[in-house]
Scaffold this motif. Structure first.
Motif, PDB file in Angstrom:
ATOM      1  N   PHE A  56      11.510  16.591 -88.206  1.00  0.00           N
ATOM      2  CA  PHE A  56      11.938  15.493 -87.348  1.00  0.00           C
ATOM      3  C   PHE A  56      13.341  15.740 -86.800  1.00  0.00           C
ATOM      4  CE2 PHE A  56      13.696  11.246 -86.611  1.00  0.00           C
ATOM      5  CZ  PHE A  56      12.684  10.696 -85.833  1.00  0.00           C
ATOM      6  N   ARG A  57      13.512  15.564 -85.494  1.00  0.00           N
ATOM      7  CA  ARG A  57      14.821  15.693 -84.843  1.00  0.00           C
ATOM      8  C   ARG A  57      15.365  14.288 -84.590  1.00  0.00           C
ATOM      9  NH1 ARG A  57      11.244  18.547 -82.311  1.00  0.00           N
ATOM     10  NH2 ARG A  57      11.276  17.194 -80.476  1.00  0.00           N
ATOM     11  N   GLU A  58      16.357  13.928 -85.346  1.00  0.00           N
ATOM     12  CA  GLU A  58      16.894  12.571 -85.310  1.00  0.00           C
ATOM     13  C   GLU A  58      17.389  12.168 -83.924  1.00  0.00           C
ATOM     14  OE1 GLU A  58      20.443  10.097 -87.439  1.00  0.00           O
ATOM     15  OE2 GLU A  58      19.371  11.572 -88.638  1.00  0.00           O
ATOM     16  N   SER A  59      17.938  13.105 -83.169  1.00  0.00           N
ATOM     17  CA  SER A  59      18.509  12.768 -81.864  1.00  0.00           C
ATOM     18  C   SER A  59      17.450  12.467 -80.801  1.00  0.00           C
ATOM     19  CB  SER A  59      19.409  13.906 -81.378  1.00  0.00           C
ATOM     20  OG  SER A  59      18.648  15.090 -81.225  1.00  0.00           O
ATOM     21  N   ASP A  60      16.193  12.802 -81.034  1.00  0.00           N
ATOM     22  CA  ASP A  60      15.141  12.588 -80.032  1.00  0.00           C
ATOM     23  C   ASP A  60      14.607  11.156 -80.003  1.00  0.00           C
ATOM     24  OD1 ASP A  60      15.412  15.138 -79.175  1.00  0.00           O
ATOM     25  OD2 ASP A  60      13.475  15.859 -79.881  1.00  0.00           O
ATOM     26  N   ILE A  61      14.929  10.367 -81.011  1.00  0.00           N
ATOM     27  CA  ILE A  61      14.559   8.953 -81.016  1.00  0.00           C
ATOM     28  C   ILE A  61      15.783   8.167 -81.470  1.00  0.00           C
ATOM     29  CG2 ILE A  61      13.132   7.166 -82.073  1.00  0.00           C
ATOM     30  CD1 ILE A  61      10.900   9.193 -82.304  1.00  0.00           C
ATOM     31  N   GLN A  62      16.164   7.181 -80.661  1.00  0.00           N
ATOM     32  CA  GLN A  62      17.310   6.353 -80.981  1.00  0.00           C
ATOM     33  C   GLN A  62      16.900   4.890 -80.911  1.00  0.00           C
ATOM     34  OE1 GLN A  62      20.534   7.501 -81.806  1.00  0.00           O
ATOM     35  NE2 GLN A  62      19.458   9.442 -81.916  1.00  0.00           N
ATOM     36  N   PHE A  63      17.509   4.093 -81.744  1.00  0.00           N
ATOM     37  CA  PHE A  63      17.280   2.655 -81.738  1.00  0.00           C
ATOM     38  C   PHE A  63      18.561   1.966 -81.289  1.00  0.00           C
ATOM     39  CE2 PHE A  63      14.478   4.430 -84.944  1.00  0.00           C
ATOM     40  CZ  PHE A  63      13.253   3.926 -84.525  1.00  0.00           C
ATOM     41  N   SER A  64      18.407   0.913 -80.531  1.00  0.00           N
ATOM     42  CA  SER A  64      19.561   0.136 -80.103  1.00  0.00           C
ATOM     43  C   SER A  64      19.119  -1.314 -79.929  1.00  0.00           C
ATOM     44  CB  SER A  64      20.138   0.681 -78.791  1.00  0.00           C
ATOM     45  OG  SER A  64      19.238   0.468 -77.728  1.00  0.00           O
ATOM     46  N   TYR A  65      20.051  -2.149 -79.572  1.00  0.00           N
ATOM     47  CA  TYR A  65      19.734  -3.540 -79.298  1.00  0.00           C
ATOM     48  C   TYR A  65      20.481  -3.966 -78.050  1.00  0.00           C
ATOM     49  CZ  TYR A  65      24.290  -4.507 -81.272  1.00  0.00           C
ATOM     50  OH  TYR A  65      25.630  -4.515 -81.511  1.00  0.00           O
ATOM     51  N   ILE A  66      19.935  -4.966 -77.410  1.00  0.00           N
ATOM     52  CA  ILE A  66      20.557  -5.553 -76.234  1.00  0.00           C
ATOM     53  C   ILE A  66      20.711  -7.044 -76.532  1.00  0.00           C
ATOM     54  CG2 ILE A  66      20.285  -6.021 -73.764  1.00  0.00           C
ATOM     55  CD1 ILE A  66      18.243  -3.577 -73.872  1.00  0.00           C
ATOM     56  N   PRO A  67      21.941  -7.564 -76.492  1.00  0.00           N
ATOM     57  CA  PRO A  67      22.104  -9.007 -76.718  1.00  0.00           C
ATOM     58  C   PRO A  67      21.380  -9.806 -75.629  1.00  0.00           C
ATOM     59  CG  PRO A  67      24.206  -7.871 -76.857  1.00  0.00           C
ATOM     60  CD  PRO A  67      23.219  -6.888 -76.319  1.00  0.00           C
ATOM     61  N   THR A  68      20.616 -10.794 -76.048  1.00  0.00           N
ATOM     62  CA  THR A  68      19.931 -11.655 -75.080  1.00  0.00           C
ATOM     63  C   THR A  68      20.673 -12.970 -74.899  1.00  0.00           C
ATOM     64  OG1 THR A  68      18.462 -12.438 -76.849  1.00  0.00           O
ATOM     65  CG2 THR A  68      17.655 -10.651 -75.454  1.00  0.00           C
TER      66      THR A  68
END
Length: 178
Positions: A56-68
């Motif tokens: 698994f390449r950690e940099s190929d999937i990222q999680f983030s959030y957007i304030p609503t």
């Protein structure tokens, strides 16, 4: 605990019992209609729809959030999963529908944000009397206070949703530090 086949048995019968093709899976995920016989490397072998978990390449999937919303009493977020290319998008978001799975964690991420903000604010009040700022080193101790453990990669196999929490916390740390 069940075992899932990374490369489908129907396409790769000679790998049906190969150790590196077997992945631990919960019963729900293994019975899920998501991946089935979809080939993670594509029929023409020029694609990669799912990463082999052992590589698994950690940099190929990222999680983030957007304030609503940004109101203190009504703060909420929308979780986002970003894949590095269209093939991985098709595999993780299309076949496995992981973006929908992670979106179910919007309230968890909202609570993380509010909790982090309150921890930093409490510490800020303690330092307000003499230094007027929160030391940057304090933010390194916050994961232990929030989760009861560090978000170090060595701990990844033992922590549920490790990468998700790590990416989200990293973004929160940047947002709250501003």
């Amino acid at each position: 605990m069940e075992l899932d086949h990374f490369l489908p048995k129907s396409e790769y019968p000679y790998l049906a019992i190969n150790y590196y093709n077997l992945l631990p899976s919960c019963k729900t995920c293994n019975a899920s209609p998501c991946k089935w016989n979809n080939d993670p490397i594509g029929k023409d072998r020029g694609h990669e729809y799912l990463m082999q978990p052992y590589e698994f390449r950690e940099s190929d999937i990222q999680f983030s959030y957007i304030p609503t919303t940004r109101f203190y009493n009504d703060f909420s977020v929308c979780v986002d999963m970003i894949c590095s290319n269209r093939d991985l998008d098709k595999g993780y978001k299309g076949w496995l529908a992981l973006d929908k799975f992670y979106a179910k964690h919007n309230k968890v991420v909202t609570r993380m944000y509010v909790q982090l903000e309150s921890i930093v604010a409490n510490e800020y009040h303690c330092y307000l009397k003499d230094k007027f700022k929160v030391p940057v080193s304090f933010l390194d101790k916050v994961p232990n206070m929030m989760f009861g453990y560090n978000l170090e990669d060595a701990d990844a196999p033992f922590i549920s949703l490790h990468k998700f929490k790590k990416d989200i916390f990293k973004q929160m740390r940047q947002d709250i530090k501003r």
